[in-house]
Design an enzyme around this catalytic site. Structure first.
Site, PDB file in Angstrom:
ATOM      1  N   GLU A   1      21.445   3.457 -68.278  1.00 13.48           N
ATOM      2  CA  GLU A   1      22.443   2.948 -69.223  1.00 13.48           C
ATOM      3  C   GLU A   1      23.836   3.122 -68.656  1.00 13.48           C
ATOM      4  O   GLU A   1      24.800   3.360 -69.366  1.00 13.48           O
ATOM      5  CB  GLU A   1      22.296   3.617 -70.607  1.00 13.48           C
ATOM      6  CG  GLU A   1      21.607   4.966 -70.617  1.00 13.48           C
ATOM      7  CD  GLU A   1      22.536   6.092 -70.171  1.00 13.48           C
ATOM      8  OE1 GLU A   1      22.391   6.536 -69.012  1.00 13.48           O
ATOM      9  OE2 GLU A   1      23.383   6.520 -70.971  1.00 13.48           O
TER      10      GLU A   1
ATOM     11  N   HIS B   1      12.440   2.002 -78.102  1.00 17.83           N
ATOM     12  CA  HIS B   1      12.831   1.561 -76.762  1.00 17.83           C
ATOM     13  C   HIS B   1      13.157   0.066 -76.693  1.00 17.83           C
ATOM     14  O   HIS B   1      14.160  -0.330 -76.068  1.00 17.83           O
ATOM     15  CB  HIS B   1      11.717   1.934 -75.777  1.00 17.83           C
ATOM     16  CG  HIS B   1      12.186   2.133 -74.381  1.00 17.83           C
ATOM     17  ND1 HIS B   1      12.239   1.088 -73.492  1.00 17.83           N
ATOM     18  CD2 HIS B   1      12.637   3.235 -73.725  1.00 17.83           C
ATOM     19  CE1 HIS B   1      12.701   1.549 -72.335  1.00 17.83           C
ATOM     20  NE2 HIS B   1      12.943   2.846 -72.453  1.00 17.83           N
TER      21      HIS B   1
ATOM     22  N   ASP C   1      16.587  -1.621 -75.357  1.00 18.20           N
ATOM     23  CA  ASP C   1      16.741  -2.690 -74.350  1.00 18.20           C
ATOM     24  C   ASP C   1      17.689  -3.784 -74.866  1.00 18.20           C
ATOM     25  O   ASP C   1      18.537  -4.298 -74.129  1.00 18.20           O
ATOM     26  CB  ASP C   1      15.383  -3.327 -74.029  1.00 18.20           C
ATOM     27  CG  ASP C   1      14.551  -2.449 -73.109  1.00 18.20           C
ATOM     28  OD1 ASP C   1      15.072  -1.405 -72.671  1.00 18.20           O
ATOM     29  OD2 ASP C   1      13.389  -2.802 -72.827  1.00 18.20           O
TER      30      ASP C   1
HETATM   31  N1  GTP Z   1      15.661   1.347 -73.877  1.00 17.24           N
HETATM   32  C1  GTP Z   1      15.967   1.770 -72.658  1.00 17.24           C
HETATM   33  N2  GTP Z   1      16.335   3.045 -72.459  1.00 17.24           N
HETATM   34  C2  GTP Z   1      16.678   3.449 -71.220  1.00 17.24           C
HETATM   35  C3  GTP Z   1      16.650   2.577 -70.123  1.00 17.24           C
HETATM   36  N3  GTP Z   1      17.045   3.279 -69.033  1.00 17.24           N
HETATM   37  C4  GTP Z   1      17.319   4.530 -69.423  1.00 17.24           C
HETATM   38  N4  GTP Z   1      17.111   4.644 -70.761  1.00 17.24           N
HETATM   39  C5  GTP Z   1      17.280   5.817 -71.608  1.00 17.24           C
HETATM   40  O1  GTP Z   1      18.624   6.190 -71.660  1.00 17.24           O
HETATM   41  C6  GTP Z   1      18.682   7.529 -72.110  1.00 17.24           C
HETATM   42  C7  GTP Z   1      19.802   8.263 -71.406  1.00 17.24           C
HETATM   43  O2  GTP Z   1      19.901   9.504 -71.971  1.00 17.24           O
HETATM   44  P1  GTP Z   1      20.926  10.605 -71.494  1.00 17.24           P
HETATM   45  O3  GTP Z   1      21.025  10.581 -69.997  1.00 17.24           O
HETATM   46  O4  GTP Z   1      20.545  11.871 -72.146  1.00 17.24           O
HETATM   47  O5  GTP Z   1      22.301  10.097 -72.003  1.00 17.24           O
HETATM   48  P2  GTP Z   1      22.815   9.772 -73.457  1.00 17.24           P
HETATM   49  O6  GTP Z   1      21.803  10.030 -74.523  1.00 17.24           O
HETATM   50  O7  GTP Z   1      23.368   8.386 -73.413  1.00 17.24           O
HETATM   51  O8  GTP Z   1      23.963  10.818 -73.628  1.00 17.24           O
HETATM   52  P3  GTP Z   1      25.386  10.821 -72.959  1.00 17.24           P
HETATM   53  O9  GTP Z   1      25.360   9.934 -71.764  1.00 17.24           O
HETATM   54  O10 GTP Z   1      25.648  12.241 -72.603  1.00 17.24           O
HETATM   55  O11 GTP Z   1      26.340  10.325 -74.002  1.00 17.24           O
HETATM   56  C8  GTP Z   1      17.329   8.147 -71.870  1.00 17.24           C
HETATM   57  O12 GTP Z   1      16.688   8.377 -73.101  1.00 17.24           O
HETATM   58  C9  GTP Z   1      16.566   7.053 -71.109  1.00 17.24           C
HETATM   59  O13 GTP Z   1      15.197   7.000 -71.445  1.00 17.24           O
HETATM   60  C10 GTP Z   1      16.227   1.240 -70.370  1.00 17.24           C
HETATM   61  O14 GTP Z   1      16.162   0.400 -69.455  1.00 17.24           O
HETATM   62  N5  GTP Z   1      15.904   0.884 -71.631  1.00 17.24           N
END
Ligand code: GTP
Length: 235
Positions: free
Chosen positions: A157, A127, A131
């Site tokens: 994201e 994680h 970030d």
């Molecule tokens: N490190 C980190 N991870 C985050 C943050 N906010 C969201 N995430 C992660 O972003 C990921 C988004 O995953 P998904 O919505 O499955 O999207 P993806 O893996 O990018 O897949 P696609 O969008 O379909 O290409 C999740 O694992 C969240 O935990 C953050 O502030 N920091």
């Protein structure tokens, strides 16, 4: 506050000295005593006045200091209420407000950018690295945005770029530049692999609303994801 009460001693001395001055038969000794008494009280009054001025100066300085702190605190609060703590771009509430405001004054284009397979990056590198990737990606977006663009973090994201008074075709060029940059070289924090993103672009006429502009960009983004990710779609 009653002035006579505040300066009771001085009032007494004043009255007594006026009595003395009104008399013509007193001895020089009596006049001298009266003069000394006035002198003594005058000196006391000067000392007290000086003390009060110093105290009020100190209080004013303290008040100015507290005022400055309050002003700084208010600015910090305003900043925190409108900015994303990780990336320092506009937060969700603030960017939505800016988009609505911009549309009420004229046309605007919107880019929504969503990192591809970001979950994999978190799962593989942790994680904290996720970030760092988010922050580095925001720097890339900033590097390819015109000065008048507003960047916001809508969700985890997912980022938006508001382009006031932009035509759809010009916004697509900005989105294309961001997309090309991500494919040209890896982010410095993750040199071993490319981090790509899918982008949806939309256009809003003057007076249109945030929901329509956002939904159109979101549908385009959804199409970009469905067509294999790492591409720019517009609507
Ligand atoms: N490190 C980190 N991870 C985050 C943050 N906010 C969201 N995430 C992660 O972003 C990921 C988004 O995953 P998904 O919505 O499955 O999207 P993806 O893996 O990018 O897949 P696609 O969008 O379909 O290409 C999740 O694992 C969240 O935990 C953050 O502030 N920091």
């Amino acid at each position: 506050m009653d002035l006579n009460e505040l300066f009771r001693e001085e009032s007494d001395v004043l009255n007594r000295s006026q009595d003395v001055a009104a008399q013509t038969t007193l001895s020089a000794e009596d006049y001298r005593d009266a003069l000394l008494m006035v002198n003594r009280h005058y000196q006391r009054l000067m000392r007290e006045t000086y003390r009060m001025i110093s105290r009020s100066d100190r209080a004013e300085r303290e008040l100015n200091r507290v005022n400055e702190q309050l002003h700084q605190l208010a600015q910090e609060l305003e900043y925190k209420a409108s900015h994303d703590p990780l990336t320092a771009v506009w937060n969700r509430g603030a960017i939505i407000q800016r988009i609505s405001q911009t549309l009420s004054n004229g046309a605007a284009a919107l880019i929504i950018l969503d990192i591809d397979h970001f979950k994999r990056i978190n799962d593989e590198f942790g994680h904290p690295m996720g970030d760092k990737v988010i922050c580095a990606l925001v720097s890339r977006i900033q590097a390819h945005c015109p000065a008048e663009a507003s960047i916001g973090r809508i969700g985890g994201e997912e980022f938006t770029v508001l382009l006031p008074h932009y035509r759809l075709s010009d916004a697509v060029i900005v989105a294309g530049a961001i997309h090309a940059s991500l494919n040209a070289s890896p982010l410095a924090v993750l040199p071993g692999q490319l981090v790509t993103a899918s982008l949806g672009v939309s256009y809003g006429k003057p007076g249109s609303d945030f929901e329509t502009l956002y939904n159109n960009a979101d549908v385009a983004l959804y199409d970009a994801k469905n067509h294999g990710r790492n591409r720019v779609f517009f609507r």
